[in-house]
Design a protein around this motif. Structure first.
Motif, short mmCIF file in Angstrom:
data_model
loop_
_atom_site.label_atom_id
_atom_site.label_comp_id
_atom_site.label_asym_id
_atom_site.label_seq_id
_atom_site.Cartn_x
_atom_site.Cartn_y
_atom_site.Cartn_z
N TRP A 85 0.83 -1.22 0.00
CA TRP A 85 0.00 0.00 0.00
C TRP A 85 0.86 1.26 0.00
CZ3 TRP A 85 -4.61 -1.16 3.85
CH2 TRP A 85 -5.55 -1.97 3.19
N ILE A 86 1.96 1.25 0.75
CA ILE A 86 2.85 2.43 0.73
C ILE A 86 3.39 2.65 -0.67
CG2 ILE A 86 5.06 3.31 1.56
CD1 ILE A 86 4.45 2.04 4.26
N LYS A 87 3.76 1.56 -1.34
CA LYS A 87 4.30 1.68 -2.69
C LYS A 87 3.22 2.13 -3.68
CE LYS A 87 7.24 -0.86 -5.92
NZ LYS A 87 8.37 0.07 -5.79
N GLU A 88 1.98 1.67 -3.48
CA GLU A 88 0.90 1.99 -4.42
C GLU A 88 0.41 3.43 -4.25
OE1 GLU A 88 -3.68 0.56 -5.45
OE2 GLU A 88 -2.47 -0.56 -3.99
N PHE A 89 0.16 3.84 -2.99
CA PHE A 89 -0.49 5.13 -2.76
C PHE A 89 0.49 6.26 -2.48
CE2 PHE A 89 -3.71 1.95 -1.35
CZ PHE A 89 -4.69 2.26 -2.29
N ASP A 90 1.73 5.94 -2.08
CA ASP A 90 2.73 6.96 -1.76
C ASP A 90 2.16 8.00 -0.79
OD1 ASP A 90 5.12 8.28 -1.75
OD2 ASP A 90 4.80 9.31 -3.64
N PRO A 91 1.71 7.59 0.41
CA PRO A 91 1.07 8.55 1.33
C PRO A 91 2.07 9.60 1.81
CG PRO A 91 0.72 6.24 1.98
CD PRO A 91 1.80 6.24 0.97
N ARG A 92 1.60 10.82 1.93
CA ARG A 92 2.53 11.91 2.25
C ARG A 92 2.97 11.91 3.70
NH1 ARG A 92 0.12 16.99 4.04
NH2 ARG A 92 -2.12 16.82 4.36
N GLY A 506 -12.09 5.25 -5.81
CA GLY A 506 -12.86 5.01 -7.02
C GLY A 506 -14.34 5.25 -6.86
N SER A 507 -14.83 5.59 -5.66
CA SER A 507 -16.26 5.80 -5.51
C SER A 507 -16.51 7.24 -5.10
CB SER A 507 -16.81 4.84 -4.45
OG SER A 507 -16.13 5.01 -3.24
N GLY A 508 -16.87 8.06 -6.08
CA GLY A 508 -17.23 9.43 -5.80
C GLY A 508 -16.07 10.34 -5.49
N VAL A 509 -14.84 9.99 -5.88
CA VAL A 509 -13.71 10.87 -5.61
C VAL A 509 -13.76 12.02 -6.59
CG1 VAL A 509 -12.26 9.04 -4.68
CG2 VAL A 509 -12.22 9.51 -7.13
N PRO A 510 -13.26 13.20 -6.20
CA PRO A 510 -13.39 14.37 -7.05
C PRO A 510 -12.47 14.32 -8.26
CG PRO A 510 -12.11 14.86 -5.10
CD PRO A 510 -12.65 13.48 -4.92
N ALA A 511 -12.70 15.27 -9.17
CA ALA A 511 -11.86 15.37 -10.36
C ALA A 511 -10.43 15.64 -9.93
CB ALA A 511 -12.36 16.49 -11.26
N GLY A 512 -9.49 15.09 -10.70
CA GLY A 512 -8.09 15.25 -10.36
C GLY A 512 -7.53 14.11 -9.54
N ILE A 513 -8.42 13.19 -9.07
CA ILE A 513 -7.98 12.04 -8.30
C ILE A 513 -8.16 10.79 -9.12
CG2 ILE A 513 -8.26 10.76 -6.15
CD1 ILE A 513 -7.28 13.59 -5.76
N ASP A 514 -7.13 9.95 -9.19
CA ASP A 514 -7.23 8.70 -9.92
C ASP A 514 -8.21 7.78 -9.17
OD1 ASP A 514 -4.95 6.82 -11.81
OD2 ASP A 514 -6.75 6.01 -10.89
N PRO A 515 -9.30 7.34 -9.80
CA PRO A 515 -10.32 6.56 -9.07
C PRO A 515 -9.84 5.18 -8.67
CG PRO A 515 -10.84 6.66 -11.42
CD PRO A 515 -9.70 7.59 -11.20
N THR A 516 -8.78 4.66 -9.28
CA THR A 516 -8.31 3.31 -8.96
C THR A 516 -7.29 3.31 -7.84
OG1 THR A 516 -6.60 3.46 -10.67
CG2 THR A 516 -8.73 2.52 -11.29
N THR A 517 -6.46 4.34 -7.74
CA THR A 517 -5.41 4.38 -6.72
C THR A 517 -5.63 5.43 -5.66
OG1 THR A 517 -4.03 5.95 -7.95
CG2 THR A 517 -3.76 3.61 -8.46
N GLY A 518 -6.47 6.41 -5.93
CA GLY A 518 -6.65 7.48 -4.97
C GLY A 518 -5.55 8.51 -4.98
N ARG A 519 -4.59 8.40 -5.91
CA ARG A 519 -3.47 9.33 -5.96
C ARG A 519 -3.82 10.53 -6.83
NH1 ARG A 519 1.97 5.99 -7.05
NH2 ARG A 519 2.81 8.08 -6.67
N VAL A 520 -3.17 11.64 -6.56
CA VAL A 520 -3.43 12.87 -7.31
C VAL A 520 -2.80 12.77 -8.68
CG1 VAL A 520 -3.16 15.37 -7.31
CG2 VAL A 520 -3.39 14.14 -5.16
N ARG A 521 -3.60 13.05 -9.70
CA ARG A 521 -3.05 13.08 -11.04
C ARG A 521 -2.18 14.31 -11.22
NH1 ARG A 521 -8.81 11.76 -13.54
NH2 ARG A 521 -8.70 9.50 -13.67
N ARG A 522 -1.24 14.22 -12.13
CA ARG A 522 -0.41 15.38 -12.42
C ARG A 522 -1.26 16.51 -12.99
NH1 ARG A 522 4.87 12.52 -15.25
NH2 ARG A 522 5.72 11.62 -13.34
#
Length: 679
Positions: A85-92, A506-522
């Motif tokens: 999960w740390i590798k996938e989501f890269d939590p700050r 992936g459920s109802g996350v706002p624009a700019g967020i990848d729905p599969t990983t929850g990470r912020v898109r560039r």
């Protein structure tokens, strides 16, 4: 700022089983991942007394909007899931051990038919065996140059190798005895692999058997009066000994170990790692990281040093396993790992970490603290290196941070901004008399270049008009941003705010967020300041486009080259910064970086358009088959000597096309540019 009591799980809903948990912010991004033997005790500790938590932990729980967890059966499974999960989501709020520089390795491509020795940086790849890391690339090349006398393995690129095989002549290294020239059949693939395996054994620490063998062969050659061979073996033996002397001996018993040293304060930690193989220091690495945010089952912050050791072991050796390491001597998990303290005061956690490391290695791993003797002395040396690295980082960061903060503050105040511009984007146009018009967009965050967010544009409309080109780039850059913001506003106006609950990605996350990983898109975040290279016309064009898109919270300015004047939209006079201004220096660096990036792209595009080959005018021959022909024969000159039947052997080329190629090349008579088209 969210109140942790709002999203606190209901009493009794958290299981007492071991597991891994995730904190998410209100937008659905994962900001922290942790594990626990008892999920109920650990998660309740985050909500017991917020004021008593470490400031970093308190910031994490007040930034979160929900928490969720996954139950596992053992702590070994929890370790693996936490790493994934740390590798996938890269939590700050999690520590991420990224090297403070790109270390060079001596790599052997054992997965190829004819393995190659080369210097490589970056992430490890499958089918490659790594030796190092080295502090400097020249140190690798020195060692490699010495050992090629004894192990004449291939070092050339794939293109050089194929070309030598096609023309039947080896490269220079083959003529001077530093390559066994498998490209021309001097040795078979099996013989060449045996040479490479001998090289790998030497780099893995098995130097003594090689030295004894060379001494024995040299003595036998001298006894047989074969003095020329004896002299060559003497030189080989000397080269091997010089290569061995470059590696410091620290243990006399041939120990294989990784020695870890850590120096930390309340905010930062320095981690140093020495790789010891066969008793010699083969390489070292260093990291500077933020101190982690975590608490124990009683609600107190966990002891920082054991937690740092635990996180380091999990991420460093987990990354090696994920990279598919081919067993390099300093990359695989060693038999022994020496740490400043054990990963946890709890013996159970220590045993499970040992079990996890042993599973990665495939045999038992010893994880312990050095108590006495040479190992204790080396551990103290590594700890001193960590402390010196932390001191150097503090001094460097203090100077840089002060200057950058002053520049950003001055820039915001002078341009009339409410806050200092933490993210700045700059646009530049490059062309030659209106041809091959391109644009660059570079990004600075906190006064430093963020190269991963750089973008380049090929101008489509009105090439040669710099003002129109600036407007086109601004429109292309911010159109998606404007749509995303409009969608969020419409959704906010039409939908009542839901009660905060744990929300999976992936459920109802706002624009700019990848729905599969929850990470912020560039580019999910707009800049606070947009800089264009030019004066009033360019600035006005950029501001007009932003106004048309409904974006009003981005400040626009332009930097004119002639007098280094700073222009604001629709202003009659420019803003003049003092020549010694840190803000002006920051804008100049931003503009120069945009110019460099734009002109590099322009030159590449212009060079591609100017490249002419005799194959360009062959009817029915497209780019794909043109590349296939040149790749098959090595060059246009070699293709010109081929007949129709030989050309027909290239996949995808029919007889009519082959005849057209022969006719075109015969008609050119050797004129034009015989350009080798790379793949």
């Amino acid at each position: 700022m969210p109140d942790p009591a709002v999203y606190r799980p209901a009493p009794g809903t958290i299981p007492e089983s071991p597991g891994v948990y995730k904190f998410r912010d209100p937008k659905g991004r994962v900001i922290y991942v942790g594990k626990a033997k008892s999920l109920r005790q650990r998660l309740n500790s985050y909500f017991a007394d917020i004021a008593a938590l470490h400031p970093r932990t308190r910031q994490m729980v007040t930034s979160a909007g929900s928490v969720e967890w996954t139950v596992v059966s053992t702590e070994v499974e929890a370790l693996q899931l936490e790493y994934n999960w740390i590798k996938e989501f890269d939590p700050r709020f999690n520590v991420r051990y990224r090297d403070d520089k790109s270390y060079p390795f001596l790599a052997v491509t054992v997965g190829e038919e004819y393995p190659r020795l080369q210097v490589m940086r970056g992430a490890h790849r499958k089918g490659v065996r790594y030796f190092g890391p080295y502090a400097h690339a020249w140190a690798i090349r020195e060692t490699l140059d010495l050992l090629l006398r004894v192990f004449p393995a291939r070092t050339c690129s794939a293109g050089v190798f194929r070309r030598s095989a096609q023309i039947g002549r080896p490269c220079l290294l083959g003529y001077i005895g530093k390559c066994s020239a498998p490209c021309v059949g001097r040795v078979s693939a099996q013989e060449h692999r045996e040479i490479v395996e001998g090289f790998c054994d030497f780099m893995a620490g098995k130097a003594d058997p090689l030295i004894r063998r060379l001494e024995k062969q040299m003595t036998a050659a001298a006894a047989d009066l074969d003095f020329e061979r004896a002299a060559r073996l003497r030189d080989d033996l000397s080269a091997v000994r010089r290569a061995v002397e470059k590696q410091a001996v620290v243990f006399g018993d041939g120990t294989d170990a990784d020695v870890i040293g850590i120096a930390a304060d309340e905010l930062l930690a320095s981690v140093q790692l020495f790789h010891v193989r066969d008793g010699r220091v083969r390489g070292e690495r260093g990291w500077i990281v933020d101190v982690d945010a975590d608490v124990d089952a009683d609600g107190n912050d966990r002891d920082g040093l054991p937690l740092l050791v635990e996180n380091f072991l999990l991420q460093f050796y987990g990354d090696l396993a994920a990279d598919g390491d081919a067993g390099g001597p300093t990359s695989s998990v060693p038999r022994e790992i020496l740490v400043p303290v054990l990963p946890s005061q709890d013996a159970g956690t220590h045993d499970e970490m040992v079990d996890w490391l042993s599973a990665l290695r495939g045999s038992r791993v010893s994880l312990r603290v050095a108590q006495r003797g040479d190992k204790r002395a080396l551990a103290e040396t590594v700890a001193r290196n960590a402390q010196e690295a932390l001191t150097r980082h503090r001094l460097k960061r203090a100077g840089d941070l002060t200057a950058r903060s002053a520049a950003l503050s001055e820039l915001g105040e002078t341009l009339g901004m409410d806050v200092a511009p933490l993210r700045i984007e700059c646009i530049d146009i490059s062309h030659v008399q209106g041809t091959d018009v391109v644009a660059s967009l570079v990004v600075f965050e906190d006064g430093l270049a963020k190269r991963s967010d750089y973008r380049r544009f090929a101008i489509r409309d009105k090439p040669g008009d710099d003002v129109a080109s600036i407007a086109e780039v601004v429109r292309r850059r911010f159109t998606h941003q404007a749509r995303a913001e409009a969608g969020e506003r419409a959704e906010a106006d039409s939908t009542p705010a839901p009660t905060p609950t744990p929300t999976p990605a992936g459920s109802g996350v706002p624009a700019g967020i990848d729905p599969t990983t929850g990470r912020v898109r560039r580019f999910a975040y707009p800049p606070q300041l947009l800089v264009v290279d030019g004066g009033a016309p360019q600035v006005n064009a950029a501001a007009t486009v932003l106004s048309e898109l409904g974006i009003v919270d981005i400040t626009v300015c332009g930097l004119a080259k002639r007098l280094e004047e700073v222009w604001l939209p629709f202003q009659a006079d420019p803003v003049i910064f003092p020549r010694t201004s840190e803000a002006l220096y920051l804008l100049q660096r931003l503009r120069d970086e945009a110019h460099r990036f734009a002109i590099t792209y322009h030159r590449a595009k212009r060079s591609k358009s100017m490249t002419v080959s005799a194959l360009d005018n062959v009817p029915g021959l497209g780019e794909v088959r043109r590349k296939a022909l040149v790749r098959h024969f090595g060059s246009v000159a070699a293709l010109r000597r081929a007949d129709v039947e030989q050309i027909l052997q290239v996949p995808g080329v029919g007889r009519r096309t082959a005849e057209a190629v022969v006719a075109a090349l015969a008609g050119s008579g050797g004129a034009g540019t015989d350009t080798v088209i790379s793949s």
